[in-house]
Design a protein around this motif. Sequence first.
Motif, PDB file in Angstrom:
ATOM      1  N   ARG A   2       0.826  -1.208   0.000  1.00  0.00           N
ATOM      2  CA  ARG A   2       0.000   0.000   0.000  1.00  0.00           C
ATOM      3  C   ARG A   2       0.859   1.256   0.000  1.00  0.00           C
ATOM      4  NH1 ARG A   2      -3.337  -3.029   3.676  1.00  0.00           N
ATOM      5  NH2 ARG A   2      -2.337  -2.004   5.462  1.00  0.00           N
ATOM      6  N   ARG A   3       1.964   1.225   0.720  1.00  0.00           N
ATOM      7  CA  ARG A   3       2.836   2.403   0.757  1.00  0.00           C
ATOM      8  C   ARG A   3       3.508   2.639  -0.592  1.00  0.00           C
ATOM      9  NH1 ARG A   3       6.011   2.116   6.620  1.00  0.00           N
ATOM     10  NH2 ARG A   3       4.136   2.195   7.937  1.00  0.00           N
ATOM     11  N   ILE A   4       4.026   1.593  -1.212  1.00  0.00           N
ATOM     12  CA  ILE A   4       4.715   1.748  -2.488  1.00  0.00           C
ATOM     13  C   ILE A   4       3.728   2.139  -3.576  1.00  0.00           C
ATOM     14  CG2 ILE A   4       6.041   0.551  -4.262  1.00  0.00           C
ATOM     15  CD1 ILE A   4       7.645   1.165  -1.791  1.00  0.00           C
ATOM     16  N   ASP A   5       2.559   1.505  -3.624  1.00  0.00           N
ATOM     17  CA  ASP A   5       1.563   1.843  -4.638  1.00  0.00           C
ATOM     18  C   ASP A   5       1.094   3.277  -4.489  1.00  0.00           C
ATOM     19  OD1 ASP A   5       1.702  -0.581  -5.815  1.00  0.00           O
ATOM     20  OD2 ASP A   5      -0.075  -1.414  -4.864  1.00  0.00           O
ATOM     21  N   ALA A   6       1.025   3.760  -3.261  1.00  0.00           N
ATOM     22  CA  ALA A   6       0.543   5.126  -3.034  1.00  0.00           C
ATOM     23  C   ALA A   6       1.504   6.159  -3.585  1.00  0.00           C
ATOM     24  CB  ALA A   6       0.322   5.366  -1.542  1.00  0.00           C
ATOM     25  N   GLU A  59      15.612   6.741   0.024  1.00  0.00           N
ATOM     26  CA  GLU A  59      14.256   7.262   0.191  1.00  0.00           C
ATOM     27  C   GLU A  59      13.261   6.126   0.404  1.00  0.00           C
ATOM     28  OE1 GLU A  59      13.147   9.744  -3.038  1.00  0.00           O
ATOM     29  OE2 GLU A  59      14.609  11.319  -2.578  1.00  0.00           O
ATOM     30  N   ILE A  60      13.409   5.059  -0.367  1.00  0.00           N
ATOM     31  CA  ILE A  60      12.507   3.919  -0.218  1.00  0.00           C
ATOM     32  C   ILE A  60      12.711   3.261   1.141  1.00  0.00           C
ATOM     33  CG2 ILE A  60      11.911   1.650  -1.149  1.00  0.00           C
ATOM     34  CD1 ILE A  60      12.657   2.673  -3.879  1.00  0.00           C
ATOM     35  N   LYS A  61      13.964   3.123   1.558  1.00  0.00           N
ATOM     36  CA  LYS A  61      14.251   2.498   2.846  1.00  0.00           C
ATOM     37  C   LYS A  61      13.631   3.295   3.993  1.00  0.00           C
ATOM     38  CE  LYS A  61      18.495   1.138   3.515  1.00  0.00           C
ATOM     39  NZ  LYS A  61      19.966   1.147   3.476  1.00  0.00           N
ATOM     40  N   LYS A  62      13.757   4.615   3.927  1.00  0.00           N
ATOM     41  CA  LYS A  62      13.187   5.447   4.982  1.00  0.00           C
ATOM     42  C   LYS A  62      11.664   5.386   4.950  1.00  0.00           C
ATOM     43  CE  LYS A  62      13.213  10.091   6.962  1.00  0.00           C
ATOM     44  NZ  LYS A  62      11.763  10.062   7.215  1.00  0.00           N
TER      45      LYS A  62
END
Length: 538
Positions: free
Chosen positions: A169-173, A201-204
């Motif tokens: 959900r976080r990545i799709d958003a 950025e993705i890791k954080k």
Amino acid sequence: MLSFTRWKATLILMTAFVVIMLAAPNVLPQSWVDRLPRAMRTHMTLGLDLQGGVHLLLQVDANDVRRVQLENLRDDVRRVLRDSRIQVQGIGFQGNAVVARLREGQNADLALTELRKIPQMIGGAFSTSGQYDAEVSRSGDTFTVTATEAGIRDKISRAVTQSIEVIRRRIDATGTTEPIIQRQGLDRILLQVPGAKNPEEIKKFIGDVAKLEFRLVDQSMRVEEAIASRPPADSVILYEEVKEGNRVVQQVPYLIQRRAIVTGEDLIDAQAAFNAQQAEWVINFRFNASGGRKFAQATTENVNRPFAIILDNKVISAPVIREPILGGSGQISGRFTAESSATLALLLRAGALPAPLTFVEERTVGASLGQDSITAGTNAALIGSAFVVVFMFATYGLFGLFANIAVLVNVLMMFGLLSLIGATLTLPGIAGVVLTVGMAVDSNVLIFERIREEAHSGRSVMASIDGGFTKAMGTIMDANITQLITSVILFYLGTGPVKGFALTLGLGIVTTMFTAITFTRYLVVLWLRWFKPVRIPL
């Protein structure tokens, strides 16, 4: 069999045209795509191996899951004994167990009876492994409630499953299309984000737990006294960080009750907004019906008492309840910036991670490597297709031209279907495209060889062509259906590249059956009507 009514011919051509047009946004300039109707803005996404991106291997903190399980178990033990009016001398941890010692003169038999009810309270009577989540034993006035290894493994497995959904959900958003998120082993998660440039950025972004809780502030003693001595058993000391820029300049302590009034699991919406009156960024939130009822009851019963808004065990703010909040919605303020409020709102909407994640492995695939893969895959596809085209011309002449036109339509339709579902194209997917070309030609070869046999047996042109299509159809259907069944099994049981290969192969089989059964036949019928040949050029 060789007659095509006007509506049937129109339906065949319109179907092929519409499906092919779905692939057009992949090659059109973006300015043109923006003018298309929303339903026509379909496109494929290149996979990690084609456009580069970020590859991460994450691990759920099993020790944190174990700690939370034991803390919940301790709270259940304390609550059960308190509700039964049984006084304890002390409650502590011992390995995977909670040990409770009763004061002298307490009813130990009643305590045993009540504590044995705890396993039925924890996530249902049984875990998914068929074992109790906890076991209760007694030695005199000392009771041991042990969290079983099977139960803890079950909790870790559930935490991984929940983490996968939260990460998705976080990545799709963020607008990333088709990330690859898979479980690996008991407690690891594989994440691949095509097109991503900055892994930090993705890791954080995905590493923040974002566990939101609303708890009451404990006013039974001053927080300074709790720090100097010992806080009450049902409370804990948490801090609010006061920042100047990105630097923490002060930590304000609060004595907070352990029990949460409402958690982020009851949130259904969270949006960043600017409060003009206070000239600050805030987050407006809204609960579901259950969370709204709990929040309304808590604020009604605790008017003029402070309550804390806690994110990841840090106090965001601790306002005083001035009046009951009955609408199921509220506002969080806490020295947010426009960017931090928007990010936090997105994290809250996606849900909290059940446990912290650690990054075990990190790789970045550069765009240059992706371009090399595209070039190699494209060259292989073009060379293979060129050999097929030459072979069909050399072997079947004019009918080979019909087959090549049908294969071209077949491939374009397959890209249209891939674009329609927003599929991710990877190198194995390109292999599926090349294989589809071979399968499409194979269907035409079966038809043409049947036509040749009919012609050699002395039948007329019309009878030979009709017989060729009719007699080859059973073989074509059997071969393609068995291949389709294999593709479906590969898609549902496979992961990553295998699933991408199965998807392109399966869609290629569908388009192959369409072109072989209808489109090639229609081309041959047009040739018969226009030229009325006296012999078959095979």
